[in-house]
Design a protein around this motif. Structure first.
Motif, PDB file in Angstrom:
ATOM      1  N   LEU A 143       6.934 -10.376   5.944  1.00  0.00           N
ATOM      2  CA  LEU A 143       7.792  -9.297   6.433  1.00  0.00           C
ATOM      3  C   LEU A 143       7.812  -9.188   7.956  1.00  0.00           C
ATOM      4  O   LEU A 143       8.627  -8.466   8.520  1.00  0.00           O
ATOM      5  CB  LEU A 143       7.317  -7.960   5.843  1.00  0.00           C
ATOM      6  CG  LEU A 143       7.511  -7.796   4.325  1.00  0.00           C
ATOM      7  CD1 LEU A 143       6.736  -6.587   3.834  1.00  0.00           C
ATOM      8  CD2 LEU A 143       8.980  -7.666   3.976  1.00  0.00           C
ATOM      9  N   LEU A 182       1.867  -2.527   7.112  1.00  0.00           N
ATOM     10  CA  LEU A 182       2.312  -2.606   5.724  1.00  0.00           C
ATOM     11  C   LEU A 182       1.578  -1.575   4.868  1.00  0.00           C
ATOM     12  O   LEU A 182       2.173  -0.934   3.997  1.00  0.00           O
ATOM     13  CB  LEU A 182       2.086  -4.023   5.178  1.00  0.00           C
ATOM     14  CG  LEU A 182       2.486  -4.243   3.709  1.00  0.00           C
ATOM     15  CD1 LEU A 182       3.941  -3.887   3.476  1.00  0.00           C
ATOM     16  CD2 LEU A 182       2.214  -5.697   3.304  1.00  0.00           C
ATOM     17  N   LYS A 240       3.135   1.760   5.337  1.00  0.00           N
ATOM     18  CA  LYS A 240       4.419   1.847   4.648  1.00  0.00           C
ATOM     19  C   LYS A 240       4.218   2.050   3.148  1.00  0.00           C
ATOM     20  O   LYS A 240       4.961   2.794   2.504  1.00  0.00           O
ATOM     21  CB  LYS A 240       5.241   0.587   4.914  1.00  0.00           C
ATOM     22  CG  LYS A 240       5.789   0.481   6.335  1.00  0.00           C
ATOM     23  CD  LYS A 240       6.601  -0.786   6.506  1.00  0.00           C
ATOM     24  CE  LYS A 240       7.174  -0.857   7.924  1.00  0.00           C
ATOM     25  NZ  LYS A 240       8.159   0.222   8.165  1.00  0.00           N
ATOM     26  N   LEU A 241       3.208   1.370   2.578  1.00  0.00           N
ATOM     27  CA  LEU A 241       2.924   1.541   1.152  1.00  0.00           C
ATOM     28  C   LEU A 241       2.503   2.973   0.849  1.00  0.00           C
ATOM     29  O   LEU A 241       2.896   3.565  -0.156  1.00  0.00           O
ATOM     30  CB  LEU A 241       1.831   0.569   0.712  1.00  0.00           C
ATOM     31  CG  LEU A 241       2.255  -0.904   0.589  1.00  0.00           C
ATOM     32  CD1 LEU A 241       1.039  -1.797   0.463  1.00  0.00           C
ATOM     33  CD2 LEU A 241       3.171  -1.103  -0.610  1.00  0.00           C
ATOM     34  N   ALA A 253       2.537  -9.163   4.444  1.00  0.00           N
ATOM     35  CA  ALA A 253       2.790  -8.662   5.798  1.00  0.00           C
ATOM     36  C   ALA A 253       3.304  -9.773   6.701  1.00  0.00           C
ATOM     37  O   ALA A 253       4.217  -9.565   7.514  1.00  0.00           O
ATOM     38  CB  ALA A 253       1.504  -8.060   6.376  1.00  0.00           C
ATOM     39  N   GLN A 292      -1.784  -8.510   0.248  1.00  0.00           N
ATOM     40  CA  GLN A 292      -1.120  -7.732   1.291  1.00  0.00           C
ATOM     41  C   GLN A 292      -0.983  -8.514   2.605  1.00  0.00           C
ATOM     42  O   GLN A 292       0.046  -8.449   3.275  1.00  0.00           O
ATOM     43  CB  GLN A 292      -1.894  -6.441   1.537  1.00  0.00           C
ATOM     44  CG  GLN A 292      -1.246  -5.530   2.581  1.00  0.00           C
ATOM     45  CD  GLN A 292      -2.069  -4.302   2.804  1.00  0.00           C
ATOM     46  OE1 GLN A 292      -2.708  -3.811   1.905  1.00  0.00           O
ATOM     47  NE2 GLN A 292      -2.052  -3.793   4.018  1.00  0.00           N
ATOM     48  N   GLU A 346      14.053  -0.737   2.259  1.00  0.00           N
ATOM     49  CA  GLU A 346      12.782  -1.189   2.828  1.00  0.00           C
ATOM     50  C   GLU A 346      11.723  -1.325   1.730  1.00  0.00           C
ATOM     51  O   GLU A 346      10.968  -2.300   1.687  1.00  0.00           O
ATOM     52  CB  GLU A 346      12.310  -0.198   3.890  1.00  0.00           C
ATOM     53  CG  GLU A 346      10.996  -0.604   4.552  1.00  0.00           C
ATOM     54  CD  GLU A 346      10.546   0.398   5.591  1.00  0.00           C
ATOM     55  OE1 GLU A 346      10.013   1.466   5.190  1.00  0.00           O
ATOM     56  OE2 GLU A 346      10.725   0.131   6.796  1.00  0.00           O
ATOM     57  N   ARG A 347      11.695  -0.331   0.823  1.00  0.00           N
ATOM     58  CA  ARG A 347      10.719  -0.349  -0.274  1.00  0.00           C
ATOM     59  C   ARG A 347      10.924  -1.574  -1.160  1.00  0.00           C
ATOM     60  O   ARG A 347       9.965  -2.257  -1.555  1.00  0.00           O
ATOM     61  CB  ARG A 347      10.866   0.944  -1.091  1.00  0.00           C
ATOM     62  CG  ARG A 347       9.990   1.025  -2.341  1.00  0.00           C
ATOM     63  CD  ARG A 347      10.187   2.378  -3.010  1.00  0.00           C
ATOM     64  NE  ARG A 347       9.508   2.419  -4.294  1.00  0.00           N
ATOM     65  CZ  ARG A 347      10.013   1.914  -5.415  1.00  0.00           C
ATOM     66  NH1 ARG A 347      11.202   1.328  -5.388  1.00  0.00           N
ATOM     67  NH2 ARG A 347       9.331   1.993  -6.550  1.00  0.00           N
ATOM     68  N   THR A 400       5.557   5.134   1.009  1.00  0.00           N
ATOM     69  CA  THR A 400       6.383   4.927  -0.176  1.00  0.00           C
ATOM     70  C   THR A 400       5.816   5.699  -1.358  1.00  0.00           C
ATOM     71  O   THR A 400       6.529   6.349  -2.126  1.00  0.00           O
ATOM     72  CB  THR A 400       6.458   3.427  -0.515  1.00  0.00           C
ATOM     73  OG1 THR A 400       7.082   2.746   0.563  1.00  0.00           O
ATOM     74  CG2 THR A 400       7.265   3.186  -1.785  1.00  0.00           C
ATOM     75  N   ILE A 433       9.586  -4.643   0.503  1.00  0.00           N
ATOM     76  CA  ILE A 433       8.114  -4.691   0.469  1.00  0.00           C
ATOM     77  C   ILE A 433       7.630  -5.157  -0.899  1.00  0.00           C
ATOM     78  O   ILE A 433       6.758  -6.028  -1.013  1.00  0.00           O
ATOM     79  CB  ILE A 433       7.524  -3.313   0.820  1.00  0.00           C
ATOM     80  CG1 ILE A 433       7.774  -2.987   2.306  1.00  0.00           C
ATOM     81  CG2 ILE A 433       6.032  -3.259   0.516  1.00  0.00           C
ATOM     82  CD1 ILE A 433       7.392  -1.577   2.703  1.00  0.00           C
TER      83      ILE A 433
END
Length: 484
Positions: free
Chosen positions: A440, A447, A450-451, A437, A433, A418-419, A454, A422
């Protein structure tokens, strides 16, 4: 629609007087002179109530009552009699008549009893339909025990027996159509037509004709009269899905249908009365569309008399075990496997996922995993592969002769993939971004979260040099919270 009343009396003058008095009270009366005629009309037509004399030529009212009950079991019956026939009238009540009146009687008193009898008929029909729906398991099942879903189920139970317009809102895949089906199945119109229209799926230039119909010659290609969806749903329910996509020029016609229960075909000049219930659904914020002048405020207020907002799946993950069990029961026969459930590790993967496609995505993912499965319990590997497909990532292939390329901690492996996705999307979007997004298929806020995850869970993992160094300020743009 006015209640239809069948009046059976051999006294023509009295029958006509009574019919005129009923019509003046907004009823729809039909008069006949004999029980035989009344039974024949009751077999051929639908009546809400029957008013019958007990002293009739030929078949009398008592004999006629049993025949009427056979011909029209859902119709209430009120008997009328002279004083000398009072005992017969009482016998009629014992045989199932709602009430009796001795002639002469007060029309005002008669109206009160008629309306009570009609209310009783409506309640009995609703009760029968509700019991039938529960016993037969008719219609879809709304699955969920979370507080938000209990509120949805409670609202469905409240509005289903009514005729109020309902607005169901929620993201795509939340189950708006399932809720609409449940309302219809538990309503007094359950056995009437249920017509569904996706307003976003029909070209704008055809939508008016599709909804309201057209007359012959109304436009090029209109070779004959065509009834629209509203007419086809008469006496039933129409579901207008994606109502937020309805063009502005059609909204006044829809408002008229909602408020006045009238429509007009394209090319026609005569209003058509309809008896219809409307359920609207949308994944858009209608209030926002109203503010942008893209949706009429008066139509919005009329549609949202009873509003049912559906929560996205990511906000009710406690319902996942119930939903999984529900879908596996349906999927098993289709794939030829007696599916018993999902492994603990596989269920953890389902809980960790954000579900942008909501319940619909869950159902599709479970079926994909079941097709790939060789056992009765879906494993973490099968769920992981199905999740890879949901993210449009190639599923890793396990070698029959050697170890699986994903050997190790499956959760970490999925996080790595997933990382990488992204970071790739951010690089292709120049670090913007919002654009990443969109690529994705997630929201900018999603997003951003998720960042952050991560960065917090894998702080020492190297990243692509361009993204890390932020050429031209790209990294700053990547990690800026939306709206900051």
């Amino acid at each position: 629609m006015s209640a239809r009343i069948l009046v059976i009396d051999d006294d023509e003058a009295f029958r006509e007087m009574l019919c005129e008095a009923l019509a003046a009270k907004d009823f729809d009366p039909v008069g006949v002179g004999t029980a035989e005629e009344g039974v024949a009309r009751a077999k051929a037509e639908t009546f809400d109530l029957v008013l019958t004399d007990v002293m009739l030529p030929g078949m009398d009212g008592i004999e006629g009552l049993s025949k009427l009950k056979e011909a029209a079991p859902d119709s209430e019956v009120i008997v009328m009699s002279g004083y000398s026939a009072r005992e017969k009238a009482l016998d009629a009540v014992r045989l199932g008549a709602y009430d009796f009146f001795a002639k002469p009687f007060s029309l005002a008193e008669m109206e009160v009893v008629i309306r009570r009898a009609l209310e009783r008929r409506t309640l009995l029909l609703e009760l029968r339909q509700l019991k039938s729906a529960v016993a037969a398991g008719r219609g879809p099942t709304i699955v969920g025990q979370s507080p938000s879903m209990r509120a949805v189920v409670d609202m469905v139970r409240r509005v289903a027996p009514l005729d109020s317009t309902v607005l169901v809102t929620g993201e795509s895949g939340c189950g708006k159509e399932v809720v609409a089906d449940a309302i219809q199945a538990l309503s007094k119109r359950a056995d009437a037509p249920f017509v569904k229209v996706n307003c976003a799926a029909i070209p704008e230039n055809l939508l008016e004709s599709e909804l309201f119909g057209h007359e012959k010659g109304a436009f090029t290609g209109a070779v004959g009269l065509k009834k629209g969806k509203f007419e086809l749903a008469d006496h039933g329910t129409i579901m207008l899905d994606e109502i937020g996509d309805m063009p502005l020029f059609l909204q006044p016609k829809l408002l008229r249908a909602v408020e006045q229960k009238q429509i007009e075909r394209v090319g026609g000049g005569k209003p058509i009365d309809i008896d219809i219930r409307i359920i609207a659904a949308t994944n858009q914020e209608l209030q926002s569309l109203v503010e942008q002048k893209l949706f009429r405020a008066d139509l919005y207020y009329r549609l949202s008399v009873a509003a049912i907002p559906l929560p996205p799946l990511r906000e009710r993950k406690e319902d996942l075990p119930l939903l999984v069990g529900h879908f596996l029961e349906r999927i098993g026969p289709r794939v030829g496997i007696n599916l018993r459930g999902v492994s603990r590790e596989g269920m953890q993967l389902l809980f960790d996922y954000d579900w942008p496609g909501n319940v619909r995505q869950l159902a599709n993912l479970l079926e994909r995993a079941a097709i790939m499965s060789s056992g009765e319990v879906l494993t973490a590997l099968e769920i992981g592969r199905a999740l890879d497909g949901a993210s449009r990532r190639p599923a890793p292939e396990a070698s029959p002769e050697g170890p699986c390329p994903m050997a190790g901690n499956l959760r970490d492996t999925l996080q790595d993939m997933e990382r990488n996705m992204i970071l790739t999307a951010l690089r292709k979007a120049g670090g913007v971004q919002k654009d990443a997004a969109r690529t994705l298929g997630v929201s900018p806020k999603n997003l951003w979260n998720k960042l952050q995850n991560t960065a917090s869970t894998r702080p020492n993992t190297p990243v692509d040099d361009d993204t890390a160094t932020g050429k031209g300020g790209e990294r700053e743009e990547c990690l800026r919270r939306p709206g900051a």
